[in-house]
Design a protein around this motif. Structure first.
Motif, mmCIF file in Angstrom:
data_model
loop_
_atom_site.group_PDB
_atom_site.id
_atom_site.type_symbol
_atom_site.label_atom_id
_atom_site.label_comp_id
_atom_site.label_asym_id
_atom_site.label_seq_id
_atom_site.Cartn_x
_atom_site.Cartn_y
_atom_site.Cartn_z
ATOM 1 N N THR A 68 37.491 10.701 -20.909
ATOM 2 C CA THR A 68 36.732 9.478 -20.509
ATOM 3 C C THR A 68 36.276 10.202 -19.311
ATOM 4 O O THR A 68 34.656 9.184 -18.638
ATOM 5 N N LEU A 69 36.746 10.739 -18.825
ATOM 6 C CA LEU A 69 36.535 11.350 -17.474
ATOM 7 C C LEU A 69 35.089 12.109 -17.644
ATOM 8 O O LEU A 69 34.424 12.644 -16.558
ATOM 9 N N SER A 71 32.780 12.064 -19.618
ATOM 10 C CA SER A 71 31.858 10.713 -19.995
ATOM 11 C C SER A 71 30.923 10.609 -18.438
ATOM 12 O O SER A 71 30.575 10.325 -18.275
ATOM 13 N N THR A 72 31.940 10.055 -17.669
ATOM 14 C CA THR A 72 32.109 9.796 -16.123
ATOM 15 C C THR A 72 31.183 10.961 -15.333
ATOM 16 O O THR A 72 30.335 10.719 -14.739
ATOM 17 N N THR A 75 27.810 11.125 -16.786
ATOM 18 C CA THR A 75 26.851 10.373 -16.473
ATOM 19 C C THR A 75 26.621 10.318 -14.802
ATOM 20 O O THR A 75 25.387 9.855 -14.455
ATOM 21 N N THR A 76 27.224 10.351 -13.903
ATOM 22 C CA THR A 76 26.856 10.652 -12.573
ATOM 23 C C THR A 76 26.718 11.255 -11.488
ATOM 24 O O THR A 76 25.799 11.676 -10.794
#
Length: 350
Positions: A68-69, A71-72, A75-76
């Motif tokens: 999850t981290l 993926s974030t 993206t950022t």
């Protein structure tokens, strides 16, 4: 003619006592999940011997939190590690974006190493665009773990469990009747591994090479019929893998078998059910089925610090293309090597 100190060093000539500046220290950050974090830690002494001025910081999180981290972060563009470990099911998801480096391009040229790696694992990291977004570190050949003491009480042999999928179910009926133990944690575990069996080259789980849907194929029909038979006979405990109830079932001998990738042995020994060590046996899947079930990859975030990209790629090559490192991961942590030449070691015959 006067030579500069750099020219003298390049020529291999003595510098007459001139002080030589030490190479600047650098720190690589590696984002990983269990047991990849332990494999990295075990390799660090050998890495430091080759790169004494490079420190390695391992950022470890639980499987779901890690992905999850990541993926974030992709993206950022914030809090990106230099090297990112990914489980195989996430490689395809991340390949759709532009967050990962294309390792087929210079200076990486990963195609040079393709003949040395397990073919299907390498292919899993190829995006539709042709970009290669990650390099396989270990693979997950499908296998069955059997609780030997439970089988002995039931009078069931491993051969009976592995002869056919029907035989697997029938043996489960006997195990349940004589010991009260369930055959497996959840019927879906059986269908999940069966739909991964017998894939044709270039074929995915749900679509073939021409994007035709495969969910009505014989492979799916057989998988769901077997799972349905297990449910109807009450042979699954209806507990999901990685839940507390599932772990307790493994510890207490309430689950007679477990179907997964070979990497599960390392997870069992490490934290799932270490007290049961010695009670389990590994066997092939029923009916001679073969399945690709998970595995780990290393990738380079595209927007990570460019000044450390060369070092980060060197670290990935060190972890995957060094036979000793691959064997260390297998012997100590049951991570089945993606490097083909490691498969020639006598340890594989044990």
């Amino acid at each position: 003619m006067t030579l500069s100190r750099r020219a003298l060093l390049a020529a291999g000539m003595p510098t007459l006592g001139l002080p030589v500046a030490a190479a600047p220290r650098q720190t690589l950050t590696i984002a990983a999940f269990p047991l990849i974090d332990k494999i990295v830690h075990a390799a660090l002494p050998a890495w430091k011997a080759l790169h004494p001025n490079v420190d390695v910081q391992v950022l470890s999180r639980q499987y779901a939190d890690h992905h999850t981290l990541m993926s974030t972060a992709l993206t950022t563009g914030v809090a990106l590690p230099d090297v990112m470990a990914l489980e195989s099911s996430y490689v395809g998801r991340f390949a759709h974006g532009r967050g990962l480096e294309d390792l087929s391009r210079p200076p990486y040229a990963i195609h040079r190493h393709r003949p040395r790696l397990v073919p299907y694992a390498y292919d899993q990291a190829i995006a539709r665009s042709g970009a290669v977004v990650a390099m396989p570190s270990d693979i997950g050949p499908g296998c069955m773990l059997c609780r030997q003491d439970v089988l002995a009480r039931a009078g069931v042999s491993t051969a009976e469990l592995t002869l056919s999928w029907q035989g697997y179910v029938e043996a489960g009926v006997r195990i349940k009747a004589k010991t009260g133990a369930y055959l497996v944690g959840h019927a879906q575990q059986v269908s999940d591994i069966m739909i991964r069996s017998g894939l044709a080259p270039g074929e995915g789980l749900y679509f073939d090479a021409d994007d035709r849907v495969l969910v009505e194929s014989e492979r799916f029909r057989r998988a769901f019929e077997t799972a349905l038979a297990i449910r109807r006979h009450g042979l699954d405990a209806r507990v999901r893998a990685w839940s507390n109830e599932w772990a307790e079932g493994l510890k207490r001998g309430q689950l007679a078998t477990e179907l997964s990738g070979a990497w599960l042995v390392g997870q069992m020994n490490s934290f799932v059910a270490p007290a049961t060590r010695g009670l389990w046996r590994a066997a092939s899947l029923p009916a001679g089925s073969t399945a690709a079930y998970g595995g780990a990859f290393y990738a380079l975030p595209r927007r990570a610090d460019s000044s450390r990209k060369a070092l980060a790629w060197a670290f990935i090559e060190f972890m995957i293309l060094d036979r000793a490192r691959q064997l260390e991961g297998f012997k100590a942590f049951d991570a089945f090597p993606a490097l083909l030449e490691a498969h020639e070691d006598p340890f594989f015959e044990a």
